[in-house]
Each structure stands twice: as C-alpha cells, then as structure tokens.
Design a protein around this motif. Structure first.
Motif, short mmCIF file in Angstrom:
data_model
loop_
_atom_site.label_atom_id
_atom_site.label_comp_id
_atom_site.label_asym_id
_atom_site.label_seq_id
_atom_site.Cartn_x
_atom_site.Cartn_y
_atom_site.Cartn_z
N GLU A 128 28.04 -5.47 -15.69
CA GLU A 128 26.93 -4.57 -15.36
C GLU A 128 26.63 -4.58 -13.86
N VAL A 129 26.71 -5.75 -13.23
CA VAL A 129 26.47 -5.83 -11.79
C VAL A 129 27.54 -5.05 -11.03
N ARG A 130 28.80 -5.16 -11.48
CA ARG A 130 29.88 -4.43 -10.84
C ARG A 130 29.64 -2.91 -10.95
N ALA A 131 29.20 -2.48 -12.12
CA ALA A 131 28.92 -1.05 -12.32
C ALA A 131 27.77 -0.59 -11.42
N GLU A 132 26.74 -1.44 -11.29
CA GLU A 132 25.61 -1.09 -10.43
C GLU A 132 26.05 -0.97 -8.97
N ARG A 133 26.97 -1.85 -8.54
CA ARG A 133 27.47 -1.78 -7.16
C ARG A 133 28.21 -0.47 -6.91
N VAL A 134 29.03 -0.07 -7.90
CA VAL A 134 29.78 1.18 -7.77
C VAL A 134 28.82 2.36 -7.64
N LEU A 135 27.80 2.40 -8.52
CA LEU A 135 26.83 3.50 -8.48
C LEU A 135 26.06 3.50 -7.17
N ALA A 136 25.69 2.31 -6.69
CA ALA A 136 24.96 2.22 -5.42
C ALA A 136 25.83 2.71 -4.27
N GLY A 137 27.11 2.36 -4.30
CA GLY A 137 28.03 2.82 -3.26
C GLY A 137 28.20 4.32 -3.27
N GLN A 138 28.29 4.89 -4.48
CA GLN A 138 28.41 6.34 -4.59
C GLN A 138 27.15 7.05 -4.08
N ALA A 139 25.98 6.50 -4.42
CA ALA A 139 24.71 7.09 -3.97
C ALA A 139 24.60 7.02 -2.45
N LYS A 142 26.95 9.55 -0.95
CA LYS A 142 26.42 10.91 -1.12
C LYS A 142 25.30 11.17 -0.12
N ALA A 143 24.44 10.16 0.09
CA ALA A 143 23.34 10.30 1.06
C ALA A 143 23.87 10.48 2.48
N ASP A 144 25.06 9.91 2.74
CA ASP A 144 25.68 10.04 4.06
C ASP A 144 26.46 11.34 4.21
N GLY A 145 26.43 12.16 3.14
CA GLY A 145 27.11 13.46 3.21
C GLY A 145 28.56 13.44 2.84
N LYS A 146 29.05 12.32 2.30
CA LYS A 146 30.46 12.25 1.92
C LYS A 146 30.66 12.93 0.57
#
Length: 199
Positions: A128-139, A142-146
């Motif tokens: 679950e922590v690994r999945a949260e890290r992936v989602l946080a990285g994607q967010a 996305k916020a950086d415009g990538k």
C-alpha cells in the motif's frame, strides 16, 4: 507419495529468481533426505492469490500431496494480509508445514502463527505504501505540467502473458470487467482492450 513443495515468485518477467533459488537449494541440501522435492514458480504480482504456479501448488496441497511448503520469504507467497491469513488457516487442515527460511517461521507454534500474521500485515502495508508513492509521484508530475504520451493502437503496456490469460479466463467465466481488473491488477480499459482484441 507426498512431496516437499518449493515456491518461488517474482512480480515481473524482468525480475530474477536467482537469489531466492540459491538460498532455497541450500535449504534443500541441508534438510531434505529421500523425500521428493517439486518446484513451483510464478512471475506474477503478489497482490492476488490466483496465479498459475500457485494454483497448481494449492491444488496439490488440497489433494494431500504436499508435506511441507518452503518459501524464501513470506511475501513471496503473497502480499495481502487477507490472502495470507486465509492460507495460514488452511495449511493445518491440509497437514502442510510452512517454512519461510528468511523469516524463520514455523506455523506449528503459537509464536510462529503470531509472527506470520504480523508479517502478512507488514507485506500488505509495504504494498500500500508503494502504491501511495506512485500516486503521489504522478500527482506531483501532473502539477508540474508533465504529461504521458499515448502509444500505438493495440499495443499493451506492462501486461504479462499470464495476466492476459487470466483476463480471458475470468471473462469466459462471466466475471465483470471491474472484478477482472481488480483480480489482475490492470486497468478496466486494458481489460476491455484485451477482450476486444481476442474477440
């Protein structure tokens, strides 16, 4: 005749089982006499218990053909607390002794059962922590415009042949697309695409 089952798993085809197998072979040399040994292998996510190699092993255990189940670490058997605790309940019924060589587990003792359940919860927590890290990285990206580019039509990204086969099998059994996506850890659009391509 009953046999000792050695189970080896990695999550993707790109990963190597060499380190697990080296330790498991040493255990076999040190602890196994005349009893036959059979190896079961999977290159499949541990988030689901429905895996090709594991399904064969589970059928052998239910049929009474396995005396011991040997794994490198408990998280090789699976990464969900629900799946592992259900397995811990089933093994005594099937008269199968579990040995996890890196965790030092023996389900024949109360302390061993307690430790097994703690490790099962830890395995799920890590997932679950690994999945949260992936989602946080994607967010963050996305916020950086990538953005992520598309791929050519019909190309399947990061889907193993085992996952494709399981998707088609579950579809043939009448399972819903959402249930298939959850069971195989792929997106619903990917499930639809695979089914449409094979139709």
């Amino acid at each position: 005749m009953r046999h000792i089952a050695i189970y080896v798993r990695v999550s993707t085809k790109a990963q190597d089982t060499a380190s697990q197998e080296a330790d498991l072979k040493k255990w076999v040399q040190a602890h196994v006499g005349d009893e036959p040994v059979q190896w079961y292998r999977d290159k499949f996510t541990g988030k689901v218990m429905d895996r090709p190699g594991w399904s064969k092993l589970e059928a052998a255990m239910q049929a009474g053909r396995v005396s011991k189940l040997i794994c490198w670490r408990l998280d090789r058997l699976g990464r969900t607390a629900k799946g592992l605790t259900a397995l811990f309940d089933d093994l005594p019924k099937w008269k199968v002794r579990l040995v996890s060589i890196k965790d030092g587990l023996d389900l024949g003792t109360a302390a061993g059962r307690l430790m097994a359940n703690v490790l099962a919860s830890v395995a799920q927590f890590e997932t679950e922590v690994r999945a949260e890290r992936v989602l946080a990285g994607q967010a963050r990206a996305k916020a950086d415009g990538k953005t992520w580019g598309g791929s050519e039509k019909g190309r399947l990204l990061s889907v193993t042949q085992d996952q494709v086969e399981m998707i088609l099998r579950l579809h043939g059994e009448g399972k819903s697309k959402s249930a298939i996506a959850r069971a195989t850890s792929v997106s619903r659009p990917t499930v639809y695409r695979i089914i449409d391509q094979r139709a």
